[in-house]
Design a protein around this motif. Structure first.
Motif, PDB file in Angstrom:
ATOM      1  N   ALA A  85       0.846  -1.202   0.000  1.00  0.00           N
ATOM      2  CA  ALA A  85       0.000   0.000   0.000  1.00  0.00           C
ATOM      3  C   ALA A  85       0.874   1.243   0.000  1.00  0.00           C
ATOM      4  CB  ALA A  85      -0.899  -0.006   1.232  1.00  0.00           C
ATOM      5  N   ASP A  86       0.347   2.313  -0.573  1.00  0.00           N
ATOM      6  CA  ASP A  86       1.125   3.550  -0.688  1.00  0.00           C
ATOM      7  C   ASP A  86       1.666   4.026   0.654  1.00  0.00           C
ATOM      8  OD1 ASP A  86       0.697   3.583  -3.398  1.00  0.00           O
ATOM      9  OD2 ASP A  86      -0.924   5.069  -3.331  1.00  0.00           O
ATOM     10  N   GLU A  87       0.863   3.876   1.713  1.00  0.00           N
ATOM     11  CA  GLU A  87       1.288   4.384   3.015  1.00  0.00           C
ATOM     12  C   GLU A  87       2.405   3.540   3.632  1.00  0.00           C
ATOM     13  OE1 GLU A  87      -2.524   1.936   3.838  1.00  0.00           O
ATOM     14  OE2 GLU A  87      -1.744   3.291   2.278  1.00  0.00           O
ATOM     15  N   ASN A  88       2.665   2.370   3.056  1.00  0.00           N
ATOM     16  CA  ASN A  88       3.711   1.490   3.571  1.00  0.00           C
ATOM     17  C   ASN A  88       4.923   1.400   2.651  1.00  0.00           C
ATOM     18  OD1 ASN A  88       2.127   0.804   5.828  1.00  0.00           O
ATOM     19  ND2 ASN A  88       1.061  -0.776   4.659  1.00  0.00           N
ATOM     20  N   TYR A  89       4.981   2.312   1.684  1.00  0.00           N
ATOM     21  CA  TYR A  89       6.061   2.267   0.696  1.00  0.00           C
ATOM     22  C   TYR A  89       6.628   3.658   0.456  1.00  0.00           C
ATOM     23  CZ  TYR A  89       8.392   1.822  -3.853  1.00  0.00           C
ATOM     24  OH  TYR A  89       9.302   1.863  -4.873  1.00  0.00           O
ATOM     25  N   LEU A  90       7.959   3.746   0.454  1.00  0.00           N
ATOM     26  CA  LEU A  90       8.653   4.991   0.122  1.00  0.00           C
ATOM     27  C   LEU A  90       9.780   4.681  -0.849  1.00  0.00           C
ATOM     28  CD1 LEU A  90       9.204   7.091   3.393  1.00  0.00           C
ATOM     29  CD2 LEU A  90       7.746   7.668   1.451  1.00  0.00           C
ATOM     30  N   ALA A  91      10.003   5.558  -1.811  1.00  0.00           N
ATOM     31  CA  ALA A  91      11.150   5.456  -2.716  1.00  0.00           C
ATOM     32  C   ALA A  91      11.683   6.868  -2.906  1.00  0.00           C
ATOM     33  CB  ALA A  91      10.752   4.839  -4.045  1.00  0.00           C
ATOM     34  N   GLU A  92      12.400   7.354  -1.894  1.00  0.00           N
ATOM     35  CA  GLU A  92      12.887   8.731  -1.867  1.00  0.00           C
ATOM     36  C   GLU A  92      14.406   8.775  -1.820  1.00  0.00           C
ATOM     37  OE1 GLU A  92      10.905  11.268  -2.170  1.00  0.00           O
ATOM     38  OE2 GLU A  92       8.979  10.225  -1.911  1.00  0.00           O
ATOM     39  N   LEU A  93      14.973   9.941  -2.115  1.00  0.00           N
ATOM     40  CA  LEU A  93      16.412  10.126  -1.981  1.00  0.00           C
ATOM     41  C   LEU A  93      16.812   9.932  -0.524  1.00  0.00           C
ATOM     42  CD1 LEU A  93      17.091  13.285  -4.194  1.00  0.00           C
ATOM     43  CD2 LEU A  93      17.442  10.882  -4.789  1.00  0.00           C
ATOM     44  N   THR A  94      17.919   9.232  -0.316  1.00  0.00           N
ATOM     45  CA  THR A  94      18.428   9.046   1.031  1.00  0.00           C
ATOM     46  C   THR A  94      19.147  10.308   1.487  1.00  0.00           C
ATOM     47  OG1 THR A  94      19.639   7.519   2.467  1.00  0.00           O
ATOM     48  CG2 THR A  94      20.643   8.038   0.339  1.00  0.00           C
ATOM     49  N   SER A  95      19.661  10.296   2.695  1.00  0.00           N
ATOM     50  CA  SER A  95      20.284  11.481   3.267  1.00  0.00           C
ATOM     51  C   SER A  95      21.711  11.669   2.744  1.00  0.00           C
ATOM     52  CB  SER A  95      20.339  11.365   4.794  1.00  0.00           C
ATOM     53  OG  SER A  95      21.239  10.334   5.161  1.00  0.00           O
ATOM     54  N   PRO A  96      22.228  12.898   2.768  1.00  0.00           N
ATOM     55  CA  PRO A  96      23.617  13.126   2.348  1.00  0.00           C
ATOM     56  C   PRO A  96      24.631  12.245   3.069  1.00  0.00           C
ATOM     57  CG  PRO A  96      22.484  15.214   2.489  1.00  0.00           C
ATOM     58  CD  PRO A  96      21.527  14.175   3.020  1.00  0.00           C
ATOM     59  N   ILE A  97      24.422  11.985   4.357  1.00  0.00           N
ATOM     60  CA  ILE A  97      25.389  11.183   5.108  1.00  0.00           C
ATOM     61  C   ILE A  97      25.447   9.760   4.564  1.00  0.00           C
ATOM     62  CG2 ILE A  97      23.835  10.371   6.928  1.00  0.00           C
ATOM     63  CD1 ILE A  97      27.321  11.732   7.623  1.00  0.00           C
ATOM     64  N   ILE A  98      24.310   9.213   4.118  1.00  0.00           N
ATOM     65  CA  ILE A  98      24.289   7.874   3.542  1.00  0.00           C
ATOM     66  C   ILE A  98      24.823   7.891   2.112  1.00  0.00           C
ATOM     67  CG2 ILE A  98      22.854   5.878   2.966  1.00  0.00           C
ATOM     68  CD1 ILE A  98      23.179   6.408   5.974  1.00  0.00           C
ATOM     69  N   MET A  99      24.460   8.921   1.346  1.00  0.00           N
ATOM     70  CA  MET A  99      24.991   9.056  -0.014  1.00  0.00           C
ATOM     71  C   MET A  99      26.507   9.064  -0.028  1.00  0.00           C
ATOM     72  SD  MET A  99      22.596  11.902  -1.880  1.00  0.00           S
ATOM     73  CE  MET A  99      20.810  11.895  -1.763  1.00  0.00           C
ATOM     74  N   THR A 100      27.099   9.669   0.989  1.00  0.00           N
ATOM     75  CA  THR A 100      28.548   9.771   1.083  1.00  0.00           C
ATOM     76  C   THR A 100      29.200   8.398   1.127  1.00  0.00           C
ATOM     77  OG1 THR A 100      28.411  11.905   2.204  1.00  0.00           O
ATOM     78  CG2 THR A 100      30.425  10.657   2.531  1.00  0.00           C
ATOM     79  N   HIS A 101      28.536   7.434   1.718  1.00  0.00           N
ATOM     80  CA  HIS A 101      29.075   6.070   1.803  1.00  0.00           C
ATOM     81  C   HIS A 101      28.760   5.245   0.561  1.00  0.00           C
ATOM     82  CE1 HIS A 101      30.354   6.408   5.942  1.00  0.00           C
ATOM     83  NE2 HIS A 101      29.138   6.752   6.337  1.00  0.00           N
ATOM     84  N   THR A 102      27.597   5.491  -0.058  1.00  0.00           N
ATOM     85  CA  THR A 102      27.109   4.555  -1.076  1.00  0.00           C
ATOM     86  C   THR A 102      27.366   4.977  -2.511  1.00  0.00           C
ATOM     87  OG1 THR A 102      24.923   5.607  -1.109  1.00  0.00           O
ATOM     88  CG2 THR A 102      25.272   3.810   0.470  1.00  0.00           C
ATOM     89  N   GLY A 103      27.381   6.295  -2.805  1.00  0.00           N
ATOM     90  CA  GLY A 103      27.593   6.756  -4.166  1.00  0.00           C
ATOM     91  C   GLY A 103      26.349   6.713  -5.028  1.00  0.00           C
ATOM     92  N   LEU A 104      26.514   7.173  -6.264  1.00  0.00           N
ATOM     93  CA  LEU A 104      25.396   7.275  -7.205  1.00  0.00           C
ATOM     94  C   LEU A 104      24.745   5.924  -7.489  1.00  0.00           C
ATOM     95  CD1 LEU A 104      26.470   9.753 -10.030  1.00  0.00           C
ATOM     96  CD2 LEU A 104      24.446   9.928  -8.565  1.00  0.00           C
ATOM     97  N   ASN A 105      23.441   5.991  -7.728  1.00  0.00           N
ATOM     98  CA  ASN A 105      22.633   4.849  -8.171  1.00  0.00           C
ATOM     99  C   ASN A 105      22.461   3.752  -7.126  1.00  0.00           C
ATOM    100  OD1 ASN A 105      22.295   6.003 -10.792  1.00  0.00           O
ATOM    101  ND2 ASN A 105      24.342   5.276 -11.341  1.00  0.00           N
ATOM    102  N   ALA A 106      22.918   3.996  -5.919  1.00  0.00           N
ATOM    103  CA  ALA A 106      22.718   3.010  -4.861  1.00  0.00           C
ATOM    104  C   ALA A 106      21.241   2.940  -4.484  1.00  0.00           C
ATOM    105  CB  ALA A 106      23.556   3.362  -3.645  1.00  0.00           C
ATOM    106  N   VAL A 107      20.849   1.769  -3.969  1.00  0.00           N
ATOM    107  CA  VAL A 107      19.479   1.573  -3.497  1.00  0.00           C
ATOM    108  C   VAL A 107      19.523   0.885  -2.140  1.00  0.00           C
ATOM    109  CG1 VAL A 107      17.200   0.605  -3.964  1.00  0.00           C
ATOM    110  CG2 VAL A 107      18.692   1.238  -5.877  1.00  0.00           C
ATOM    111  N   GLY A 108      18.902   1.505  -1.161  1.00  0.00           N
ATOM    112  CA  GLY A 108      18.742   0.863   0.134  1.00  0.00           C
ATOM    113  C   GLY A 108      17.423   0.124   0.167  1.00  0.00           C
TER     114      GLY A 108
END
Length: 288
Positions: free
Chosen positions: A251-274
């Motif tokens: 259900a929409d209320e149980n699903y998110l597909a948003e940009l992660t935080s800068p602190i996480i981006m710093t570890h994972t790099g472009l195109n990563a998916v958590g």
């Protein structure tokens, strides 16, 4: 008379603005460094702007959380008559939890600090559970127990498309990074209680979809309550494939597909998916 309680977390959390406002959650911003310049999450840089910097080839660095931010926030809330429950990102990823603990000892406010052992939407699951418990009049001990229960039902896997940021951050050696780039190796890392472990490796994004099928199979007898695909500017069509593989009817209320935080981006790099899941029942120990 018992003080009111305020929930505090850090900006690695994946909360919607509506959730922050609904539950009156205080979010302490973390910082990253780009080309020698410090940027504060949500104040001097947005999530999209950090994606743009990565696309320019600028690899950020993590910054130690500013102790003053925690001290000032805790003291201000105490002065307003609040006790504080601070739910922080995993100590495996950052010194944020330890900074919060140190700050708690420096103020007059009554502060309880929880190491969520999680981050992003996994951290949000705990923060939201605590906020709802608070509204229901639950005690600190009851809220802490609920956070542990949420943690036992949460898994966090991160699909890493390239290792540049992990190499720059010292998480893997430069030689390993060079070799994996030459063979276009993709990796999946899993956040565990005490470590960040390589869970799966492959040479194409098919590895990620294979893992998504495994996640779906693992949860046939333990249905998912929620799914998040926090990402770093990842192709929406690819995110949709992952969602449809793991949990097509979410259900929409149980699903998110948003940009992660800068602190996480710093570890994972472009195109990563958590790939962050919350199951109905506790996950097996070897699955988290």
């Amino acid at each position: 008379m018992t003080n009111k309680l305020k929930i505090v977390t850090d900006s690695s959390v994946q909360l919607t603005q509506e959730e922050i406002e609904k539950y009156d959650i205080t979010v302490i911003p973390l910082s990253v460094e780009i080309n020698g310049e410090n940027h504060v999450d949500g104040e001097t840089i947005t999530r999209q702007e950090l994606v743009d910097e990565l696309r320019k080839g600028n690899i950020p660095k993590t910054s130690q959380p500013a102790m003053g931010r925690f001290v000032d926030t805790f003291q201000k809330l105490g002065d307003e008559g609040y006790d504080v429950l601070a739910i922080m990102m995993s100590d495996v990823l950052s010194g944020t939890y330890q900074s919060a603990c140190s700050a708690a000892e420096m103020v007059d406010t009554n502060v309880t600090v929880i190491n969520s052992k999680s981050t992003d939407r996994g951290l949000a699951f705990q923060v939201l559970a605590a906020a709802k418990d608070l509204q229901a009049g639950k005690s600190i001990d009851e809220i802490k127990a609920h956070c542990l229960d949420i943690y036992s039902r949460t898994t966090i896997d991160v699909y890493i498309d390239n290792l540049d940021c992990l190499v720059a951050g010292g998480r893997v050696s430069k030689m390993a990074g060079l070799l994996t780039k030459l063979i276009n190796l993709k990796v999946i890392v899993r956040l565990r209680d005490e470590s960040l472990d390589v869970y799966m490796k492959g040479r194409s994004k098919k590895t990620f979809l294979k893992h998504a099928k495994e996640v779906a199979e693992l949860h046939q007898d333990n249905p998912l309550d929620a799914l998040s695909l926090s990402n770093v500017g990842t192709d929406p069509e690819f995110l949709q494939k992952i969602k449809d593989t793991i949990y097509p009817d979410v259900a929409d209320e149980n699903y998110l597909a948003e940009l992660t935080s800068p602190i996480i981006m710093t570890h994972t790099g472009l195109n990563a998916v958590g790939v962050i899941t919350l199951a109905s029942k506790p996950e097996p120990e070897n699955n988290r």
